[in-house]
Design a protein around this motif. Structure first.
Motif, PDB file in Angstrom:
ATOM      1  N   MET A   1     -25.810  43.317  54.555  1.00 45.51           N
ATOM      2  CA  MET A   1     -25.014  42.847  55.664  1.00 45.51           C
ATOM      3  C   MET A   1     -25.756  43.208  56.941  1.00 45.51           C
ATOM      4  O   MET A   1     -25.738  44.345  57.382  1.00 45.51           O
ATOM      5  CB  MET A   1     -23.640  43.508  55.591  1.00 45.51           C
ATOM      6  N   THR A   2     -26.446  42.258  57.516  1.00 50.33           N
ATOM      7  CA  THR A   2     -27.217  42.516  58.728  1.00 50.33           C
ATOM      8  C   THR A   2     -26.526  41.971  59.968  1.00 50.33           C
ATOM      9  O   THR A   2     -26.993  42.174  61.068  1.00 50.33           O
ATOM     10  CB  THR A   2     -28.614  41.871  58.617  1.00 50.33           C
ATOM     11  N   GLU A   3     -25.450  41.274  59.763  1.00 50.63           N
ATOM     12  CA  GLU A   3     -24.736  40.675  60.886  1.00 50.63           C
ATOM     13  C   GLU A   3     -24.089  41.764  61.724  1.00 50.63           C
ATOM     14  O   GLU A   3     -23.526  42.717  61.211  1.00 50.63           O
ATOM     15  CB  GLU A   3     -23.655  39.738  60.332  1.00 50.63           C
ATOM     16  N   ARG A   4     -24.214  41.628  63.038  1.00 50.44           N
ATOM     17  CA  ARG A   4     -23.592  42.583  63.954  1.00 50.44           C
ATOM     18  C   ARG A   4     -22.219  42.092  64.365  1.00 50.44           C
ATOM     19  O   ARG A   4     -21.947  40.898  64.368  1.00 50.44           O
ATOM     20  CB  ARG A   4     -24.448  42.767  65.192  1.00 50.44           C
ATOM     21  N   LYS A   5     -21.389  43.037  64.725  1.00 45.72           N
ATOM     22  CA  LYS A   5     -20.056  42.700  65.203  1.00 45.72           C
ATOM     23  C   LYS A   5     -20.197  41.961  66.526  1.00 45.72           C
ATOM     24  O   LYS A   5     -20.850  42.416  67.443  1.00 45.72           O
ATOM     25  CB  LYS A   5     -19.233  43.969  65.412  1.00 45.72           C
ATOM     26  N   PRO A   6     -19.578  40.783  66.614  1.00 45.36           N
ATOM     27  CA  PRO A   6     -19.656  40.033  67.874  1.00 45.36           C
ATOM     28  C   PRO A   6     -18.867  40.737  68.971  1.00 45.36           C
ATOM     29  O   PRO A   6     -17.851  41.366  68.704  1.00 45.36           O
ATOM     30  CB  PRO A   6     -19.010  38.682  67.542  1.00 45.36           C
ATOM     31  N   PRO A   7     -19.342  40.637  70.196  1.00 47.50           N
ATOM     32  CA  PRO A   7     -18.601  41.242  71.301  1.00 47.50           C
ATOM     33  C   PRO A   7     -17.240  40.566  71.460  1.00 47.50           C
ATOM     34  O   PRO A   7     -17.091  39.374  71.228  1.00 47.50           O
ATOM     35  CB  PRO A   7     -19.475  41.001  72.532  1.00 47.50           C
ATOM     36  N   GLY A   8     -16.246  41.354  71.830  1.00 47.48           N
ATOM     37  CA  GLY A   8     -14.923  40.799  72.069  1.00 47.48           C
ATOM     38  C   GLY A   8     -14.055  40.703  70.827  1.00 47.48           C
ATOM     39  O   GLY A   8     -12.885  40.375  70.914  1.00 47.48           O
ATOM     40  N   VAL A   9     -14.604  40.955  69.647  1.00 47.46           N
ATOM     41  CA  VAL A   9     -13.833  40.904  68.411  1.00 47.46           C
ATOM     42  C   VAL A   9     -13.539  42.347  68.021  1.00 47.46           C
ATOM     43  O   VAL A   9     -14.436  43.184  68.030  1.00 47.46           O
ATOM     44  CB  VAL A   9     -14.617  40.196  67.283  1.00 47.46           C
ATOM     45  N   SER A  10     -12.295  42.624  67.677  1.00 53.77           N
ATOM     46  CA  SER A  10     -11.965  44.000  67.310  1.00 53.77           C
ATOM     47  C   SER A  10     -12.712  44.374  66.039  1.00 53.77           C
ATOM     48  O   SER A  10     -12.977  43.526  65.180  1.00 53.77           O
ATOM     49  CB  SER A  10     -10.460  44.163  67.122  1.00 53.77           C
ATOM     50  N   GLN A  18     -15.425  40.360  57.030  1.00 52.49           N
ATOM     51  CA  GLN A  18     -16.593  40.613  56.174  1.00 52.49           C
ATOM     52  C   GLN A  18     -16.147  40.839  54.721  1.00 52.49           C
ATOM     53  O   GLN A  18     -16.743  40.307  53.793  1.00 52.49           O
ATOM     54  CB  GLN A  18     -17.366  41.841  56.677  1.00 52.49           C
ATOM     55  N   ILE A  19     -15.105  41.624  54.549  1.00 51.33           N
ATOM     56  CA  ILE A  19     -14.599  41.907  53.201  1.00 51.33           C
ATOM     57  C   ILE A  19     -14.039  40.639  52.570  1.00 51.33           C
ATOM     58  O   ILE A  19     -14.320  40.338  51.399  1.00 51.33           O
ATOM     59  CB  ILE A  19     -13.533  43.025  53.247  1.00 51.33           C
ATOM     60  N   ARG A  20     -13.256  39.894  53.314  1.00 50.00           N
ATOM     61  CA  ARG A  20     -12.656  38.662  52.790  1.00 50.00           C
ATOM     62  C   ARG A  20     -13.734  37.677  52.354  1.00 50.00           C
ATOM     63  O   ARG A  20     -13.666  37.085  51.270  1.00 50.00           O
ATOM     64  CB  ARG A  20     -11.737  38.040  53.859  1.00 50.00           C
TER      65      ARG A  20
END
Length: 134
Positions: A1-10, A18-20
């Protein structure tokens, strides 16, 4: 999982997504132990720290302060000396534990005091001989 959390998303929403998505891709299918209770959870009486204790045991870590662990080791050494097959082995066991006891006496680690002094090797050998002949 290399994707970063997008700004503004809790963070919680991002993790849930990600789990879903991983579940939808089947990444959780056929995992070892799936559908079975976790080992230790069903032990009675329940201990909420069961997994920590099991991990520490697997890693060879002790939950005792060093001086208490040495007290236990000293007790075990005396028990081993009492059933040793020869006087030479008795002397080696007692001398080895005495080295550790002296080390702690002169350089105490943190924790409660040791409360032990080196054993009298000749006295322990004499007791060993008496048990063998008695």
């Amino acid at each position: 999982m290399t994707e970063r959390k997008p700004p503004g998303v809790s963070f919680e929403t991002w993790v849930d997504r990600q789990i879903r998505e991983a579940e939808a891709r089947g990444e959780f299918a056929d995992l070892p132990g799936a559908g079975k209770p976790m080992p230790g959870v069903t032990d009675t009486p329940y201990d909420e720290l069961w997994w920590i204790k099991r991990k520490m045991a697997r890693e060879g870590l002790s939950v005792l302060p060093p001086t208490l662990a040495l007290r236990k080791e000293a007790e075990d050494a005396l028990a081993a000396a009492s059933v040793a097959p020869s006087e030479r082995v008795v002397r080696r066991i007692v001398e080895d534990i005495n080295v550790k006891i002296r080390e702690v006496m002169f350089k105490p680690p943190p924790g409660p005091p040791l409360g032990l002094k080196p054993y009298d090797v000749d006295e322990i050998v004499r007791e060993w001989r008496e048990r063998r002949t008695g």
